[in-house]
Design a protein around this motif. Sequence first.
Motif, PDB file in Angstrom:
ATOM      1  N   LYS A 195       0.822  -1.238  -0.085  1.00  0.00           N
ATOM      2  CA  LYS A 195      -0.020   0.113  -0.064  1.00  0.00           C
ATOM      3  C   LYS A 195       0.859   1.061  -0.092  1.00  0.00           C
ATOM      4  O   LYS A 195       1.532   1.358   0.856  1.00  0.00           O
ATOM      5  CB  LYS A 195      -0.952   0.120   1.338  1.00  0.00           C
ATOM      6  CG  LYS A 195      -1.804   1.121   1.071  1.00  0.00           C
ATOM      7  CD  LYS A 195      -2.601   1.070   2.578  1.00  0.00           C
ATOM      8  CE  LYS A 195      -2.590   2.454   3.167  1.00  0.00           C
ATOM      9  NZ  LYS A 195      -2.130   2.599   4.683  1.00  0.00           N
ATOM     10  N   PRO A 196       0.773   2.198  -0.803  1.00  0.00           N
ATOM     11  CA  PRO A 196       1.424   3.435  -0.811  1.00  0.00           C
ATOM     12  C   PRO A 196       1.124   4.223   0.290  1.00  0.00           C
ATOM     13  O   PRO A 196       0.024   4.151   0.940  1.00  0.00           O
ATOM     14  CB  PRO A 196       1.153   4.303  -2.042  1.00  0.00           C
ATOM     15  CG  PRO A 196      -0.099   3.591  -2.555  1.00  0.00           C
ATOM     16  CD  PRO A 196      -0.334   2.044  -1.935  1.00  0.00           C
ATOM     17  N   LEU A 197       2.331   4.981   0.840  1.00  0.00           N
ATOM     18  CA  LEU A 197       2.268   5.837   1.959  1.00  0.00           C
ATOM     19  C   LEU A 197       1.428   6.779   1.722  1.00  0.00           C
ATOM     20  O   LEU A 197       1.368   7.381   0.632  1.00  0.00           O
ATOM     21  CB  LEU A 197       3.618   6.287   2.133  1.00  0.00           C
ATOM     22  CG  LEU A 197       4.534   5.146   2.991  1.00  0.00           C
ATOM     23  CD1 LEU A 197       6.015   6.063   2.915  1.00  0.00           C
ATOM     24  CD2 LEU A 197       4.390   4.599   4.127  1.00  0.00           C
ATOM     25  N   SER A 198       0.771   7.367   2.671  1.00  0.00           N
ATOM     26  CA  SER A 198      -0.181   8.544   2.548  1.00  0.00           C
ATOM     27  C   SER A 198       0.680   9.907   2.631  1.00  0.00           C
ATOM     28  O   SER A 198       1.758   9.302   2.919  1.00  0.00           O
ATOM     29  CB  SER A 198      -1.322   8.699   3.769  1.00  0.00           C
ATOM     30  OG  SER A 198      -0.376   8.713   4.858  1.00  0.00           O
ATOM     31  N   HIS A 199       0.079  10.770   2.304  1.00  0.00           N
ATOM     32  CA  HIS A 199       1.278  12.071   2.135  1.00  0.00           C
ATOM     33  C   HIS A 199       1.691  12.173   3.520  1.00  0.00           C
ATOM     34  O   HIS A 199       2.998  12.311   3.738  1.00  0.00           O
ATOM     35  CB  HIS A 199       0.127  13.338   1.755  1.00  0.00           C
ATOM     36  CG  HIS A 199       0.979  14.523   1.856  1.00  0.00           C
ATOM     37  ND1 HIS A 199       2.115  14.724   1.031  1.00  0.00           N
ATOM     38  CD2 HIS A 199       1.213  15.422   2.762  1.00  0.00           C
ATOM     39  CE1 HIS A 199       2.741  15.862   1.182  1.00  0.00           C
ATOM     40  NE2 HIS A 199       2.242  16.395   2.328  1.00  0.00           N
ATOM     41  N   SER A 200       0.847  12.244   4.717  1.00  0.00           N
ATOM     42  CA  SER A 200       1.581  12.469   6.085  1.00  0.00           C
ATOM     43  C   SER A 200       2.624  11.384   6.337  1.00  0.00           C
ATOM     44  O   SER A 200       3.596  11.749   7.088  1.00  0.00           O
ATOM     45  CB  SER A 200       0.364  12.546   7.139  1.00  0.00           C
ATOM     46  OG  SER A 200      -0.388  11.437   7.151  1.00  0.00           O
ATOM     47  N   GLU A 201       2.148  10.279   6.087  1.00  0.00           N
ATOM     48  CA  GLU A 201       3.230   9.060   6.358  1.00  0.00           C
ATOM     49  C   GLU A 201       4.539   9.313   5.454  1.00  0.00           C
ATOM     50  O   GLU A 201       5.659   9.129   5.999  1.00  0.00           O
ATOM     51  CB  GLU A 201       2.877   7.634   6.005  1.00  0.00           C
ATOM     52  CG  GLU A 201       1.665   7.357   6.921  1.00  0.00           C
ATOM     53  CD  GLU A 201       0.864   5.883   6.109  1.00  0.00           C
ATOM     54  OE1 GLU A 201       0.547   5.197   7.112  1.00  0.00           O
ATOM     55  OE2 GLU A 201       0.681   5.859   4.993  1.00  0.00           O
ATOM     56  N   GLN A 202       4.371   9.680   4.216  1.00  0.00           N
ATOM     57  CA  GLN A 202       5.598   9.940   3.566  1.00  0.00           C
ATOM     58  C   GLN A 202       6.568  11.323   3.991  1.00  0.00           C
ATOM     59  O   GLN A 202       7.760  11.173   4.226  1.00  0.00           O
ATOM     60  CB  GLN A 202       5.051  10.424   1.957  1.00  0.00           C
ATOM     61  CG  GLN A 202       6.476  10.759   0.918  1.00  0.00           C
ATOM     62  CD  GLN A 202       7.244   9.260   0.916  1.00  0.00           C
ATOM     63  OE1 GLN A 202       6.732   8.140   0.669  1.00  0.00           O
ATOM     64  NE2 GLN A 202       8.654   9.536   1.180  1.00  0.00           N
TER      65      GLN A 202
END
Length: 114
Positions: A43-50
């Motif tokens: 699953k791609p990272l969310s913006h905040s996770e990135q």
Amino acid sequence: MNESQLKTLYALLDMFSKRYPNKSPEAVKETIKESLKMLSDTKPLSHSEQVEQDSCQLFNTSRFNDIVLAYLIIAMRTADTPHSEAMKLLDTFNHTLDEITAEQALERYRGNIQ
């Protein structure tokens, strides 16, 4: 290594194998293929996770150690921490900065420190 870097590496290995067919690193190519498949299944990272991941990587470079130490010293002075205790804390803190990554520190913090 991120997905883009793996794709670039795969392309380079493919070019190498075409130019030098008798020296082709097939095992490496297979490993990269498997890694790319695993990355595509992730699953791609969310913006905040990135943003957090990028911040942790930057913090792990030790670029901010002096700033964090300055804040710690200011806080200890404000709290009137005895000199001997402050020195122990600074020594422990310096070792912790060297031994634990930013990701590990956040994980422990969020898990109520272990």
